[in-house]
Design a protein around this motif. Structure first.
Motif, PDB file in Angstrom:
ATOM      1  N   TRP A  15      11.223 -12.015  61.074  1.00 16.78           N
ATOM      2  CA  TRP A  15      11.897 -12.486  59.873  1.00 16.78           C
ATOM      3  C   TRP A  15      11.017 -12.370  58.634  1.00 16.78           C
ATOM      4  O   TRP A  15      11.518 -12.286  57.510  1.00 16.78           O
ATOM      5  N   ARG A  16       9.707 -12.347  58.803  1.00 20.41           N
ATOM      6  CA  ARG A  16       8.789 -12.258  57.664  1.00 20.41           C
ATOM      7  C   ARG A  16       8.882 -10.913  56.948  1.00 20.41           C
ATOM      8  O   ARG A  16       8.448 -10.788  55.796  1.00 20.41           O
ATOM      9  N   GLN A  17       9.425  -9.917  57.610  1.00 20.18           N
ATOM     10  CA  GLN A  17       9.468  -8.573  57.057  1.00 20.18           C
ATOM     11  C   GLN A  17      10.833  -8.215  56.477  1.00 20.18           C
ATOM     12  O   GLN A  17      11.073  -7.060  56.113  1.00 20.18           O
ATOM     13  N   VAL A  18      11.719  -9.191  56.381  1.00 26.71           N
ATOM     14  CA  VAL A  18      13.077  -8.933  55.906  1.00 26.71           C
ATOM     15  C   VAL A  18      13.349  -9.786  54.669  1.00 26.71           C
ATOM     16  O   VAL A  18      13.113 -10.998  54.689  1.00 26.71           O
ATOM     17  N   GLY A  19      13.846  -9.163  53.614  1.00 23.89           N
ATOM     18  CA  GLY A  19      14.144  -9.886  52.386  1.00 23.89           C
ATOM     19  C   GLY A  19      15.564 -10.434  52.366  1.00 23.89           C
ATOM     20  O   GLY A  19      16.190 -10.636  53.415  1.00 23.89           O
ATOM     21  N   PHE A  20      16.076 -10.656  51.150  1.00 13.41           N
ATOM     22  CA  PHE A  20      17.421 -11.204  50.974  1.00 13.41           C
ATOM     23  C   PHE A  20      18.281 -10.226  50.182  1.00 13.41           C
ATOM     24  O   PHE A  20      17.781  -9.496  49.325  1.00 13.41           O
ATOM     25  N   THR A  21      19.563 -10.232  50.469  1.00  8.21           N
ATOM     26  CA  THR A  21      20.513  -9.415  49.726  1.00  8.21           C
ATOM     27  C   THR A  21      20.607  -9.956  48.298  1.00  8.21           C
ATOM     28  O   THR A  21      20.808 -11.160  48.110  1.00  8.21           O
ATOM     29  N   PRO A  22      20.446  -9.105  47.282  1.00  5.24           N
ATOM     30  CA  PRO A  22      20.437  -9.579  45.897  1.00  5.24           C
ATOM     31  C   PRO A  22      21.832  -9.955  45.384  1.00  5.24           C
ATOM     32  O   PRO A  22      22.543  -9.134  44.782  1.00  5.24           O
ATOM     33  N   GLN A  23      22.236 -11.173  45.634  1.00  2.00           N
ATOM     34  CA  GLN A  23      23.472 -11.737  45.107  1.00  2.00           C
ATOM     35  C   GLN A  23      23.169 -13.155  44.634  1.00  2.00           C
ATOM     36  O   GLN A  23      22.339 -13.840  45.244  1.00  2.00           O
ATOM     37  N   PRO A  24      23.837 -13.642  43.572  1.00  2.00           N
ATOM     38  CA  PRO A  24      23.555 -14.996  43.078  1.00  2.00           C
ATOM     39  C   PRO A  24      23.678 -16.068  44.156  1.00  2.00           C
ATOM     40  O   PRO A  24      22.837 -16.972  44.237  1.00  2.00           O
ATOM     41  N   ARG A  25      24.705 -15.979  44.987  1.00  2.00           N
ATOM     42  CA  ARG A  25      24.891 -16.983  46.040  1.00  2.00           C
ATOM     43  C   ARG A  25      23.723 -16.949  47.026  1.00  2.00           C
ATOM     44  O   ARG A  25      23.194 -17.989  47.420  1.00  2.00           O
ATOM     45  N   PHE A  26      23.325 -15.756  47.425  1.00  2.00           N
ATOM     46  CA  PHE A  26      22.219 -15.633  48.372  1.00  2.00           C
ATOM     47  C   PHE A  26      20.890 -16.019  47.726  1.00  2.00           C
ATOM     48  O   PHE A  26      20.006 -16.569  48.381  1.00  2.00           O
ATOM     49  N   GLY A  79      23.337 -32.137  46.521  1.00  2.00           N
ATOM     50  CA  GLY A  79      22.573 -30.905  46.534  1.00  2.00           C
ATOM     51  C   GLY A  79      22.324 -30.343  47.912  1.00  2.00           C
ATOM     52  O   GLY A  79      21.576 -29.378  48.066  1.00  2.00           O
ATOM     53  N   THR A  80      22.971 -30.935  48.929  1.00  2.18           N
ATOM     54  CA  THR A  80      22.793 -30.449  50.291  1.00  2.18           C
ATOM     55  C   THR A  80      23.498 -29.112  50.492  1.00  2.18           C
ATOM     56  O   THR A  80      22.983 -28.227  51.171  1.00  2.18           O
ATOM     57  N   SER A  81      24.682 -28.981  49.892  1.00  2.00           N
ATOM     58  CA  SER A  81      25.454 -27.740  49.957  1.00  2.00           C
ATOM     59  C   SER A  81      25.839 -27.330  48.546  1.00  2.00           C
ATOM     60  O   SER A  81      26.049 -28.191  47.680  1.00  2.00           O
ATOM     61  N   ALA A  82      25.955 -26.031  48.331  1.00  2.00           N
ATOM     62  CA  ALA A  82      26.378 -25.551  47.019  1.00  2.00           C
ATOM     63  C   ALA A  82      27.883 -25.653  46.847  1.00  2.00           C
ATOM     64  O   ALA A  82      28.381 -25.864  45.741  1.00  2.00           O
ATOM     65  N   ASP A  83      28.615 -25.512  47.942  1.00  2.00           N
ATOM     66  CA  ASP A  83      30.073 -25.553  47.888  1.00  2.00           C
ATOM     67  C   ASP A  83      30.595 -25.799  49.299  1.00  2.00           C
ATOM     68  O   ASP A  83      29.817 -25.902  50.257  1.00  2.00           O
ATOM     69  N   ALA A  84      31.919 -25.893  49.425  1.00  2.00           N
ATOM     70  CA  ALA A  84      32.519 -26.177  50.729  1.00  2.00           C
ATOM     71  C   ALA A  84      32.215 -25.099  51.752  1.00  2.00           C
ATOM     72  O   ALA A  84      32.127 -25.369  52.948  1.00  2.00           O
ATOM     73  N   GLY A  85      32.036 -23.865  51.289  1.00  2.00           N
ATOM     74  CA  GLY A  85      31.726 -22.779  52.203  1.00  2.00           C
ATOM     75  C   GLY A  85      30.365 -22.905  52.849  1.00  2.00           C
ATOM     76  O   GLY A  85      30.087 -22.242  53.851  1.00  2.00           O
ATOM     77  N   GLN A  86      29.500 -23.747  52.266  1.00  2.00           N
ATOM     78  CA  GLN A  86      28.172 -23.956  52.830  1.00  2.00           C
ATOM     79  C   GLN A  86      28.088 -25.203  53.695  1.00  2.00           C
ATOM     80  O   GLN A  86      27.000 -25.687  53.978  1.00  2.00           O
TER      81      GLN A  86
END
Length: 389
Positions: free
Chosen positions: A116-127, A226-233
């Protein structure tokens, strides 16, 4: 493993109880896949693959938190045969597009050799928000799942169904377990993905809820703190669908084969149907203490189908095949009514005989001592939809 414990076929006309459900319940499946280089089998960028498949079916595919992952979604289905066709079509499109990009797709809860240390994140505001807010939890979140949606239009009824299906979720987890390796090492777990998810503050077994208003209030509190950003989380193992009027089952690891995805869908739909029967009859929800629900889920993740599992209603430790058999007995009526009995029991027999994906991966590693061989097996099973015999 012996299949003798699997429930026998019902007698002709055996369909206990009068079902309040008029016609089959709708269902759909979301599958998450890893994307890997076709030659090195190192994780690869899913961007070129997503660009290709989105040309003809943008609504069926989407990016995931990590750039080496991609999600597919079936359309609404009304039968297991229709669902199987949809799953095959979604995978075939991904396999073809991946070949053009020099990659392959892999259906597994974790990628055996990935770090996991070698993998970044998809560049989206939510991510970006998830990566910032959850720090190491997000960084280690290199896992894939299979989600099953079953149509339930009324939101209060969906919540009542949630309360009633919780005791069976560990069985679904044991059947789907496909993540015995993590960061290049054996974990001793059948579903290590489940332990990764369990650390998140808004994931895991949902609480008992009194109504959809109660659900909404609890979700609001998670968002306001602040535990979740929205219901989807709010990533509970089962929840009311956030985009659709469904009950969404989120307990399963990514299903390596189409058979395993169809089995998850068939059992999930039958569980919802059985709950609707019980609700219409005024039957009380089963008493399942939260500590036993958590214990049952942990033991299913730890052992899958190879050891005894916890029945959280009876508080018994029973062989896995026995608990699977109890689930089949519980949903016999809905399976028979939907015409799914023969297919679902056949899939269960096959899983108990060959083992779940975790068991097959562990055997491949025991045979060769090479995670590279485990990955090759996963690629083959994902593409052909056939488990290793």
């Amino acid at each position: 493993m012996s299949t003798d414990a699997v429930t026998s076929d019902p007698a002709p006309g055996d369909n206990p109880g009068q079902s309040p459900v008029s016609g089959p319940l709708s269902m759909g499946v979301e599958e998450e896949f890893f994307v890997a280089d076709a030659q090195t089998h190192h994780l690869a960028d899913s961007g070129p693959l997503l660009d290709t498949v989105s040309r003809d079916g943008a609504e069926c595919y989407s990016a995931e938190l990590r750039p080496c992952m991609i999600e597919s979604r079936t359309r609404i289905c009304w039968s297991l045969a229709e669902l199987r066709t949809e799953l095959r079509a979604r995978r075939d499109a991904l396999i073809s597009a991946a070949a053009e990009a020099g990659t392959v797709i892999v259906a597994s809860g974790t990628y055996p050799s990935a770090d996991w240390r070698q993998v970044g994140f998809t560049p989206q505001p939510r991510f970006d928000h998830i990566a910032t807010a959850y720090a190491r939890l997000a960084e280690e979140h290199l896992i894939c799942a299979c989600h099953v949606h079953v149509g339930v239009d009324d939101r209060d009824t969906a919540v009542e169904v949630m309360n009633r299906v919780r005791s069976w979720l560990p069985v679904l987890s044991a059947l789907s377990a496909s993540s015995p390796f993590w960061a290049g090492e054996a974990t001793g777990y059948a579903s290590y993905r489940s332990t990764i998810w369990a650390r998140w503050p808004m994931a895991g077994m949902p609480p008992t809820l009194s109504s959809y208003a109660d659900h909404r209030d609890r979700v609001r509190r998670l968002i306001s703190t602040g535990t979740s950003a929205d219901a989807g989380q709010v990533f509970w193992d089962v929840r009311p669908g956030t985009r659709y009027r469904t009950v969404e089952f989120r307990i399963a690891d990514s299903c390596t084969t189409i058979d395993e995805a169809v089995l998850q869908a068939g059992l999930s739909r039958a569980l919802v149907h059985q709950c609707l029967i019980e609700i219409a009859q005024g039957a009380p929800a089963p008493e399942a203490p939260s500590e036993l629900l958590h214990a049952a889920k942990w033991r299913a993740a730890r052992f899958g189908l190879t050891e005894k599992l916890v029945d959280p209603v009876t508080a018994e430790l029973v062989p896995a095949a026995v608990l699977v058999n109890r689930l089949l007995d519980h949903v016999r009526g809905p399976l028979v009514e939907a015409g799914d009995w023969a297919e679902v029991t056949g899939l269960v027999r096959g899983t108990l005989h060959r083992g779940n994906s975790a068991g097959r991966q562990q055997r491949a590693f025991a045979d060769s001592g090479s995670l590279a061989d485990v990955v090759k097996q996963l690629i083959t099973e994902t593409m052909t939809a056939e488990p290793r015999r």
